[in-house]
Enzyme design. Structure first.
Site, mmCIF file in Angstrom:
data_model
loop_
_atom_site.group_PDB
_atom_site.id
_atom_site.type_symbol
_atom_site.label_atom_id
_atom_site.label_comp_id
_atom_site.label_asym_id
_atom_site.label_seq_id
_atom_site.Cartn_x
_atom_site.Cartn_y
_atom_site.Cartn_z
ATOM 1 N N LYS A 172 -11.369 10.771 -9.326
ATOM 2 C CA LYS A 172 -10.103 11.483 -9.044
ATOM 3 C C LYS A 172 -10.209 12.951 -9.464
ATOM 4 C CE LYS A 172 -7.568 8.115 -7.302
ATOM 5 N NZ LYS A 172 -7.513 8.001 -5.830
ATOM 6 N N ILE B 150 -7.188 6.393 0.107
ATOM 7 C CA ILE B 150 -8.363 5.524 0.075
ATOM 8 C C ILE B 150 -9.083 5.666 -1.260
ATOM 9 C CG2 ILE B 150 -10.693 5.277 1.058
ATOM 10 C CD1 ILE B 150 -9.442 6.044 3.780
ATOM 11 N N SER C 249 0.825 -1.221 0.000
ATOM 12 C CA SER C 249 0.000 0.000 0.000
ATOM 13 C C SER C 249 0.855 1.266 0.000
ATOM 14 C CB SER C 249 -0.875 0.062 1.260
ATOM 15 O OG SER C 249 -1.818 -0.970 1.266
ATOM 16 N N THR D 280 -0.453 -2.516 -6.512
ATOM 17 C CA THR D 280 -1.024 -2.609 -5.164
ATOM 18 C C THR D 280 -2.329 -3.394 -5.278
ATOM 19 O OG1 THR D 280 -2.346 -0.595 -5.446
ATOM 20 C CG2 THR D 280 -0.159 -0.304 -4.479
ATOM 21 N N LEU D 281 -2.974 -3.610 -4.121
ATOM 22 C CA LEU D 281 -4.245 -4.333 -4.116
ATOM 23 C C LEU D 281 -5.296 -3.604 -4.969
ATOM 24 C CD1 LEU D 281 -5.623 -6.767 -2.725
ATOM 25 C CD2 LEU D 281 -6.326 -5.202 -0.901
ATOM 26 N N SER D 282 -5.432 -2.304 -4.785
ATOM 27 C CA SER D 282 -6.414 -1.527 -5.561
ATOM 28 C C SER D 282 -6.101 -1.578 -7.049
ATOM 29 C CB SER D 282 -6.393 -0.050 -5.157
ATOM 30 O OG SER D 282 -6.867 0.100 -3.873
ATOM 31 N N ALA E 71 -13.637 1.259 -6.383
ATOM 32 C CA ALA E 71 -14.674 1.177 -7.427
ATOM 33 C C ALA E 71 -14.915 -0.293 -7.701
ATOM 34 C CB ALA E 71 -14.221 1.881 -8.701
ATOM 35 N N VAL F 163 -14.671 4.450 6.000
ATOM 36 C CA VAL F 163 -15.066 5.862 5.832
ATOM 37 C C VAL F 163 -16.533 6.044 5.444
ATOM 38 C CG1 VAL F 163 -12.761 6.802 5.378
ATOM 39 C CG2 VAL F 163 -14.142 5.947 3.467
ATOM 40 N N TYR G 199 -9.605 3.055 -16.733
ATOM 41 C CA TYR G 199 -9.633 3.775 -15.448
ATOM 42 C C TYR G 199 -11.036 4.336 -15.178
ATOM 43 C CZ TYR G 199 -7.347 5.971 -11.453
ATOM 44 O OH TYR G 199 -6.966 6.318 -10.186
HETATM 45 P P1 NAD Z 1 -4.420 -0.133 -1.579
HETATM 46 O O1 NAD Z 1 -5.428 -1.131 -2.014
HETATM 47 O O2 NAD Z 1 -3.243 -0.628 -0.850
HETATM 48 O O3 NAD Z 1 -5.086 1.041 -0.746
HETATM 49 C C1 NAD Z 1 -6.437 1.421 -0.890
HETATM 50 C C2 NAD Z 1 -6.999 1.502 0.508
HETATM 51 O O4 NAD Z 1 -8.338 2.002 0.488
HETATM 52 C C3 NAD Z 1 -7.051 0.129 1.199
HETATM 53 O O5 NAD Z 1 -6.323 0.168 2.397
HETATM 54 C C4 NAD Z 1 -8.525 -0.069 1.486
HETATM 55 O O6 NAD Z 1 -8.754 -0.758 2.699
HETATM 56 C C5 NAD Z 1 -8.976 1.376 1.591
HETATM 57 N N1 NAD Z 1 -10.427 1.512 1.507
HETATM 58 C C6 NAD Z 1 -11.264 1.136 0.491
HETATM 59 N N2 NAD Z 1 -12.541 1.386 0.847
HETATM 60 C C7 NAD Z 1 -12.512 1.935 2.097
HETATM 61 C C8 NAD Z 1 -13.491 2.392 2.996
HETATM 62 N N3 NAD Z 1 -14.801 2.339 2.717
HETATM 63 N N4 NAD Z 1 -13.104 2.893 4.205
HETATM 64 C C9 NAD Z 1 -11.790 2.944 4.543
HETATM 65 N N5 NAD Z 1 -10.809 2.512 3.718
HETATM 66 C C10 NAD Z 1 -11.168 2.022 2.510
HETATM 67 O O7 NAD Z 1 -3.971 0.598 -2.955
HETATM 68 P P2 NAD Z 1 -3.091 1.912 -3.207
HETATM 69 O O8 NAD Z 1 -2.731 1.824 -4.652
HETATM 70 O O9 NAD Z 1 -2.040 2.076 -2.180
HETATM 71 O O10 NAD Z 1 -4.171 3.066 -3.066
HETATM 72 C C11 NAD Z 1 -4.006 4.201 -2.243
HETATM 73 C C12 NAD Z 1 -4.399 5.449 -3.016
HETATM 74 O O11 NAD Z 1 -3.440 5.682 -4.049
HETATM 75 C C13 NAD Z 1 -5.751 5.345 -3.718
HETATM 76 O O12 NAD Z 1 -6.418 6.585 -3.631
HETATM 77 C C14 NAD Z 1 -5.355 5.080 -5.152
HETATM 78 O O13 NAD Z 1 -6.338 5.468 -6.077
HETATM 79 C C15 NAD Z 1 -4.128 5.961 -5.249
HETATM 80 N N6 NAD Z 1 -3.243 5.713 -6.397
HETATM 81 C C16 NAD Z 1 -2.776 4.482 -6.662
HETATM 82 C C17 NAD Z 1 -1.966 4.277 -7.763
HETATM 83 C C18 NAD Z 1 -1.477 2.892 -8.110
HETATM 84 O O14 NAD Z 1 -1.074 2.691 -9.262
HETATM 85 N N7 NAD Z 1 -1.459 1.969 -7.179
HETATM 86 C C19 NAD Z 1 -1.615 5.351 -8.589
HETATM 87 C C20 NAD Z 1 -2.093 6.618 -8.275
HETATM 88 C C21 NAD Z 1 -2.911 6.796 -7.171
#
Ligand code: NAD
Length: 254
Positions: free
Chosen positions: A162, A92, A19, A193-195, A95, A65, A155
């Site tokens: 976003k 956080i 994460s 990552t997981l997402s 989708a 949240v 996306y």
């Molecule tokens: P991740 O899956 O590790 O983190 C996403 C987090 O959101 C998880 O911990 C999940 O438990 C949490 N979450 C989802 N629904 C929730 C809810 N209802 N209440 C509380 N928490 C909730 O993935 P990540 O990639 O580290 O994502 C973190 C942020 O970074 C996100 O906003 C993602 O869009 C953004 N991001 C990711 C990337 C990428 O390529 N991984 C690129 C740009 C931005």
């Protein structure tokens, strides 16, 4: 070297050791900060608690949240243990998988609202809970992606969420600026990552980024972590309402 000794931050969004929120937590700890972290639900707790204990997080508490009671209780705990905080990380997003493939036009109302609620509105809600605790000013950092401003295949609804998130950063920065609270986003390049694994054909996003961005490489979590620490620190005291790209320059390439 960023010095955050004596400073206290809330980090929301650790799911596992991949994460972005976990990289940010590690960077904050390296700089000497104290942290409070949340986990989404019992299933997530199994992964998050050992990580949070590894960095001696002062608070490790469930907070979905979308659950008003959990959000209230999480920030009550933060107030009890920390009193005042210096910043907050919002990492956080969510989708439905079926909304991260195919044509955007097929997004259901339910899927659209869910993505907007969890990925964009939640920033507004957590900022509202954090504001009274930032009595000495503060800094809020959220995570965005290029799909907010460009069409990126698959996306889809997350790009729209976003875009709302980045606009929320600007409105929150204007609201909270008079209290010396800064609000910024990091627009990160793709990273596994997981997402990210929910986005159809994410591997090819990684491949394209590496082939096409100016630095011809993919980002790593450490650079997102350290950029967040910078934005959360007094070094960034005059930066607010901004979107900072940590993407090896991808955003300048058509
Ligand atoms: P991740 O899956 O590790 O983190 C996403 C987090 O959101 C998880 O911990 C999940 O438990 C949490 N979450 C989802 N629904 C929730 C809810 N209802 N209440 C509380 N928490 C909730 O993935 P990540 O990639 O580290 O994502 C973190 C942020 O970074 C996100 O906003 C993602 O869009 C953004 N991001 C990711 C990337 C990428 O390529 N991984 C690129 C740009 C931005």
């Amino acid at each position: 070297m960023i010095d955050l000794n004596g400073k206290k931050y809330v980090v929301m969004g650790i799911a596992n050791k991949m994460s972005l929120a976990w990289f940010i937590t590690q960077s904050l700890k390296k700089a000497g900060a104290q942290v409070a972290v949340n986990f989404l639900n019992e299933k997530m707790e199994k992964r998050v608690r050992p990580l949070a204990e590894e960095v001696n997080a002062e608070i490790i508490q469930q907070c979905d949240v979308t659950n008003a009671d959990e959000l209230k209780s999480f920030f009550e705990t933060v107030k009890e243990k920390f009193g005042q905080i210096d910043g907050l990380v919002h990492a956080i997003a969510y989708a439905e998988r079926e909304d991260l493939e195919g044509r955007f036009i097929d997004t259901s109302r339910e899927g659209f609202l869910k993505a907007m609620d969890i990925s964009a509105y939640s920033l507004v809600d957590v900022a509202k809970h954090a504001e009274p605790l930032m009595t000495n000013g503060g800094s809020i950092v959220t995570l965005s992606y290029l799909g907010a401003v460009r069409v990126v295949e698959n996306y889809n609804v997350m790009g729209v969420a976003k875009a709302a998130l980045e606009a929320s950063v600007r409105y929150l920065a204007a609201d909270m600026g008079p209290n010396n609270i800064r609000v910024n986003a990091i627009s990160a390049g793709p990273i596994k990552t997981l997402s990210a694994s929910g986005i159809r054909d994410f591997r090819s996003m990684l491949g394209k980024a590496e082939e096409q961005n100016p630095l011809r490489q993919n980002i790593d979590g450490e650079s997102v972590g350290d950029t967040a620490s910078f934005l959360l620190s007094p070094l960034a005291k005059h930066i607010t309402g901004d979107v900072l790209y940590v993407d090896c320059g991808a955003q300048i390439i058509k």
